[in-house]
Design an enzyme around this catalytic site. Structure first.
Site, PDB file in Angstrom:
ATOM      1  N   HIS A   1       0.834  -1.208   0.000  1.00 51.35           N
ATOM      2  CA  HIS A   1       0.000   0.000   0.000  1.00 51.35           C
ATOM      3  C   HIS A   1       0.869   1.259   0.000  1.00 51.35           C
ATOM      4  O   HIS A   1       0.697   2.152  -0.840  1.00 51.35           O
ATOM      5  CB  HIS A   1      -0.916  -0.031   1.225  1.00 51.35           C
ATOM      6  CG  HIS A   1      -1.816   1.154   1.367  1.00 51.35           C
ATOM      7  ND1 HIS A   1      -3.116   1.166   0.931  1.00 51.35           N
ATOM      8  CD2 HIS A   1      -1.590   2.387   1.882  1.00 51.35           C
ATOM      9  CE1 HIS A   1      -3.666   2.331   1.181  1.00 51.35           C
ATOM     10  NE2 HIS A   1      -2.748   3.101   1.763  1.00 51.35           N
ATOM     11  N   GLU A   2       1.801   1.327   0.931  1.00 50.31           N
ATOM     12  CA  GLU A   2       2.631   2.537   1.030  1.00 50.31           C
ATOM     13  C   GLU A   2       3.515   2.681  -0.207  1.00 50.31           C
ATOM     14  O   GLU A   2       3.734   3.781  -0.701  1.00 50.31           O
ATOM     15  CB  GLU A   2       3.473   2.527   2.307  1.00 50.31           C
ATOM     16  CG  GLU A   2       2.687   2.319   3.603  1.00 50.31           C
ATOM     17  CD  GLU A   2       1.471   3.213   3.758  1.00 50.31           C
ATOM     18  OE1 GLU A   2       1.462   4.343   3.234  1.00 50.31           O
ATOM     19  OE2 GLU A   2       0.482   2.765   4.400  1.00 50.31           O
TER      20      GLU A   2
ATOM     21  N   GLU B   1      -6.389   7.403  -1.427  1.00 54.08           N
ATOM     22  CA  GLU B   1      -6.567   6.257  -0.531  1.00 54.08           C
ATOM     23  C   GLU B   1      -7.444   5.164  -1.142  1.00 54.08           C
ATOM     24  O   GLU B   1      -7.103   3.983  -1.086  1.00 54.08           O
ATOM     25  CB  GLU B   1      -7.096   6.702   0.831  1.00 54.08           C
ATOM     26  CG  GLU B   1      -6.123   7.571   1.642  1.00 54.08           C
ATOM     27  CD  GLU B   1      -4.758   6.924   1.874  1.00 54.08           C
ATOM     28  OE1 GLU B   1      -4.608   5.689   1.658  1.00 54.08           O
ATOM     29  OE2 GLU B   1      -3.827   7.653   2.266  1.00 54.08           O
TER      30      GLU B   1
HETATM   31  N1  TRP Z   1      -1.577   7.953   4.418  1.00 53.80           N
HETATM   32  C1  TRP Z   1      -1.544   6.908   5.402  1.00 53.80           C
HETATM   33  C2  TRP Z   1      -1.960   5.655   4.647  1.00 53.80           C
HETATM   34  O1  TRP Z   1      -1.242   5.070   3.959  1.00 53.80           O
HETATM   35  C3  TRP Z   1      -2.469   7.159   6.535  1.00 53.80           C
HETATM   36  C4  TRP Z   1      -1.891   7.732   7.767  1.00 53.80           C
HETATM   37  C5  TRP Z   1      -0.777   7.354   8.395  1.00 53.80           C
HETATM   38  C6  TRP Z   1      -2.455   8.737   8.586  1.00 53.80           C
HETATM   39  N2  TRP Z   1      -0.629   8.072   9.552  1.00 53.80           N
HETATM   40  C7  TRP Z   1      -1.636   8.909   9.682  1.00 53.80           C
HETATM   41  C8  TRP Z   1      -3.586   9.515   8.510  1.00 53.80           C
HETATM   42  C9  TRP Z   1      -1.929   9.827  10.696  1.00 53.80           C
HETATM   43  C10 TRP Z   1      -3.877  10.427   9.501  1.00 53.80           C
HETATM   44  C11 TRP Z   1      -3.053  10.573  10.586  1.00 53.80           C
HETATM   45  O2  TRP Z   1      -3.064   5.258   4.594  1.00 53.80           O
HETATM   46 ZN    ZN Z   2      -2.873   5.082   2.198  1.00 54.39          ZN
END
Ligand code: TRP
Ligand code: ZN
Length: 884
Positions: A306-307, A329
């Protein structure tokens, strides 16, 4: 005496109010002076007035918990009065069209328990900037449409912080005359501030490599605390698989020479896709057979993927504003789902995803937090990282894929990148690329971004045996089904088949055609529409919405006999499973009514037969069978009750388990013995399948009267060389009032007390025990010396698990469970509002219960709302729950 808070209620931000920024920031240079009692951050911003903004617009920078030490404009130190500063905004007026602003601030990572901005975890520094955490590091235009190129210098004690990382490429490092070390980084790609990252500390580096399809070598580095050095292999392999998959599936290649992943023990969410420097919850990096289950291994692989996939869907093309969150997302979840499907079993993966969608997203969409995948407003953006934005968002992307086909979808993706690389864009831009690349009108499809709630598709089948036709009439109904509510019909892909009496799919010949395939995707567009299938003899069983081809609720009357037939024969394995769940669910709900009415309980022989057939169906793999024989959860079933009666539901479901165990005891023993093995653990699909079905059988054997289940579980716990079998065995024991329960829990604790992720499991299993006295046991565990609210994984392992996965315990009619949760939320909201807001969401469905429980939950919600200086995150959730 308490002083009343005078602060105004936090105001929402609206999607319709989007305006471009007054300034762009082209370049950012950051300098960090890491310290134990405060860190100084200097920022140099190259500003350029946005030609589209008013010429006299002032610069308003966001900040939070910053102590301003000084400002310089174009090299000149500013005097007090030349800027305005509030707790959250720094305003500068009458700036030239281009200028350089330098700021100096002090921040306190050592006191930052929110885990947003710069903070410490196990003595190491790390950052979390999404969504609005960068403003907790320095004054900035902290919004995703401001994309800048960053250079970063980190200075600190080389003993404490031998490793110092930031985004992009390492430019160099030096030792200063005072003995401190300085490392310099440069990220060549423009990025929004939420993708900034810094990490510093004592970390072990597990290194690998990937050669891209164009022949470039990329260094891969996984950083973990030294004691975890032996748990990185799986993460590295998963990263390599992800890089390979994205090249093969979407032609997308990695763009830097270095990709780093850092695992930290204190993290609010799963992981974060910071450019070139992902920061992960250690739960989604560390994996060894002794400490991680098969499911943990699979989640590591999925989250790493995912990342990684975010590098293109999120980073290279990012979001214009936070209302567009599902743009990155939903799309990235869909991509990671496809990746996992390709690496495991597509059928099992789909079942698992839909199970979670129905368990978490459907209820969210019918409660006080309901919102479209593209929300219209928020108070705390962190509250909108929801199952709706992520998982329903992924379902919406899946529908493009279903409507356009894999090739058409790929064309749309190609056009999306061609048009929007290095831009911050909207969901409409994505839809336009899909539409234009395929010449497919997606105007109506926009409604999926606008309307909240799970639409209902009601189906009526009418057969004319003489004419050999079957008419299917589809009616779209507003979510919740209330008449009169405003609802416009959606574009709904309806994948379906017709099963003949011999269990084989029949050709689908629509009126006017002479032949047809055995499966089709109908495009529903109207409030009501009918399709006539011809050339049929006998009475076919319709198999509708195969694979859940749209995130809707299907209303279709089916007899138990038809459900059992589908469970035995449907060529779509998802619908086989789904028919079984519907059949077992109906039986449990029917028994629930009997429990409530004080009537005797009995499980129909047709149910037992249908269950037995699938349990013993050796044309299915073990994972598939394990899913097929797992009864729908109490939490899921509760959703279809008028008034939720957690006690009757628990009694009914336990009765069904016990009854199946008793009636099919020989089969469960045989399945268990045929699949349970002490052969050394490996991650082959066949081995995972065996463990899944063996442990499913063990679960039922644990529901037998007598000691057989407990003995088997205790033996398995001792004999297993892996956490999958150990956890499954302990899960059986914690539900039983037997002497082995205490012994096993103690032994497990002693063995694993120094492995935080395993200790989390120990808390979770106990939190899920439905033995009488659950609230008291959980409360006692919260006083255990290893429990702390401040670590999100630990807080979730006990409190989250209890509130979300122990329906009968949490909803104890004494109200003790509710009081316990509210107490925890009140303490935690002052320290970590994001996690407190997640936990308090467990009250969202208070109106679905009986009057007594409603009053108790409402009382707790009001107690929370009355807290002085309540965090806006928790305030927003509680406010919505109470309907204000
Ligand atoms: N973007 C991250 C994901 O891959 C989500 C995320 C990670 C996040 N840490 C966070 C969102 C802290 C809000 C706050 O989905
Ligand atoms: Zn994400």
């Amino acid at each position: 005496m308490t002083t009343a808070t005078t602060e105004a209620a936090p105001t929402p931000t609206y999607r319709k109010d989007y305006t471009p920024p007054a300034f762009w920031i082209d370049r950012v240079h950051l300098e960090f002076d890491l310290g134990e009692t405060g860190t100084e951050v200097r920022a140099r911003l190259e500003l350029r007035r946005n030609p589209d903004a008013a010429a006299d617009a002032s610069l308003e920078l966001n900040g939070e918990d910053l102590e301003t030490l000084g400002l310089k404009l174009d090299g000149r130190e500013l005097q007090a009065g030349e800027w305005e500063e509030t707790a959250e905004l720094l305003t500068l007026r009458d700036l030239p069209a281009t200028c350089v602003l330098e700021t100096r601030v002090q921040v306190h990572p050592e006191k930052n328990f929110q885990l947003s901005g710069l903070y410490q975890s196990s003595g190491n520094f790390c950052t979390q900037c999404e969504a609005e955490g960068f403003r907790r590091i320095t004054w900035f235009l902290d919004r995703p449409d401001v994309m800048a190129r960053y250079t970063t210098e980190i200075t600190g004690d080389p003993e404490r912080y031998p490793v110092m990382l930031s985004n992009g490429n390492r430019l160099g490092e030096e030792v200063l005359t005072d003995g401190r070390k300085r490392v310099r980084w440069e990220d060549p790609f423009p990025k929004p501030s939420y993708l900034f990252a810094l990490v510093a500390g004592k970390l072990h580096c597990h290194a690998g490599e990937f050669k891209t399809k164009s022949g470039r070598k990329v260094a891969l580095e996984i950083y973990v605390e030294p004691q975890n050095a032996d748990k990185c292999d799986h993460a590295l392999l998963s990263l390599q698989q992800s890089m390979d998959w994205d090249e093969k599936t979407f032609g997308l290649e990695y763009d830097l020479d270095l990709y780093m992943i850092v695992a930290v023990g204190d993290f609010n969410m799963g992981a974060m896709e910071n450019k070139g420097l992902n920061v992960f919850n250690s739960k989604y990096v560390l994996a060894a057979k002794e400490t991680a289950t098969d499911d943990d291994f699979e989640s590591v692989q999925a989250v790493i993927a995912h990342e990684y996939f975010h590098n293109w869907t999120g980073n290279r093309v990012t979001c214009r504003d936070w209302f567009q969150l599902t743009l990155k997302e939903g799309l990235t979840v869909f991509r990671d789902q496809q990746f996992t499907a390709d690496h495991t079993s597509a059928a099992v993966k789909r079942i698992d995803d839909v199970r979670m969608l129905r368990l978490r997203q459907f209820p969210e969409d019918s409660g006080p937090m309901a919102h479209p995948i593209r929300p219209e407003s928020y108070i705390a953006m962190d509250n909108f990282y929801t199952a709706t934005v992520y998982d329903k968002g992924a379902e919406v992307i899946r529908m493009y894929h279903t409507l356009l086909g894999a090739e058409g979808f790929r064309k749309g993706m190609d056009l999306y990148f061609e048009r929007h690389d290095n831009q911050a864009v909207t969901c409409d831009d994505f839809r336009a690329a899909m539409s234009d690349a395929n010449g497919f009108d997606l105007k109506q499809f926009e409604r999926w971004y606008v309307q909240a709630g799970t639409p209902i598709v009601a189906v009526e089948a009418e057969q004319d045996e003489a004419a050999g036709t079957l008419t299917l009439r589809f009616a779209q109904k507003a979510p919740g089904g209330q008449p009169g509510e405003e609802f416009s019909p959606m574009l709904i892909p309806m994948r379906l088949g017709l099963i003949g009496a011999d269990g084989q799919d029949l050709p689908l010949i629509l009126a006017g055609e002479t032949e047809g395939p055995t499966e089709r995707v109908l495009e529903l567009r109207e409030g009501v529409e009918s399709f006539v299938f011809t050339g049929l003899s006998g009475r076919p069983v319709p198999s509708l919405l195969r694979g859940l081809s749209a995130p809707v609720d299907l209303e279709f009357e089916r007899s138990d006999a038809d459900l059992a037939f589908q469970l035995a024969h449907d060529s779509d394995s998802f619908n086989r499973w789904d028919a079984g769940q519907a059949l077992f669910g109906k039986a449990i709900l029917d028994l629930t009514r009997r429990v409530a009415a004080g009537q005797p309980l009995e499980l129909g022989i047709e149910i037992i037969d249908a269950f037995q057939r699938v349990l013993l169906d050796d044309t299915l793999d073990g994972s598939m069978r394990a899913f097929a024989v797992s009864l729908p959860s109490e939490r899921l079933l509760a959703q279809s009750m008028e008034v939720i009666d957690p006690d009757a539901l628990h009694t009914a479901r336990s009765f069904v388990r016990a009854e199946l165990a008793k009636r099919l005891v020989h089969d469960f023993r045989a399945v268990y013995n045929a699949n349970r093995t002490d052969a050394p653990y490996d991650l082959e699909k066949a081995s995972i399948d065996r463990r899944r079905i063996a442990n499913a059988a063990l679960g039922f054997l644990g529901a037998l009267e007598g000691t057989e289940g407990a003995e088997l579980a205790a033996t398995q716990l001792d004999a297993s060389d892996n956490m999958t079998d150990a956890e499954a065995a302990l899960a059986v024991l914690v539900q039983l009032d037997v002497p082995q329960r205490e012994t096993a829990l103690e032994a497990f604790y002693t063995k694993w007390k120094d492995e935080p992720l395993v200790l989390d499991k120990w808390f979770t299993l106990q939190a899920c025990s439905t033995l009488p006295g659950a609230p008291e046991r959980v409360e006692a565990l919260s006083k255990h010396s290893d429990f702390t609210l401040l670590n999100p994984n630990r807080a979730r392992s006990l409190i989250g698990a209890f509130a979300m996965a122990n329906q009968v315990g949490f909803n104890d009619k004494s109200g003790a469970g509710y009081r316990f949760l509210a107490d925890a939320v009140i303490v935690l909201q002052a320290q970590n509002p994001q996690i407190a807001a997640r936990l308090v969401g467990s009250f969202n469905h208070w109106k679905r219960f009986d009057a007594g429980r409603q009053a108790l939950m409402r009382g707790e919600l009001e107690r929370i709302r009355a807290v002085d200086g309540l965090s806006k995150d928790v305030g927003e959730i509680v406010g919505r729950a109470l309907g204000s």
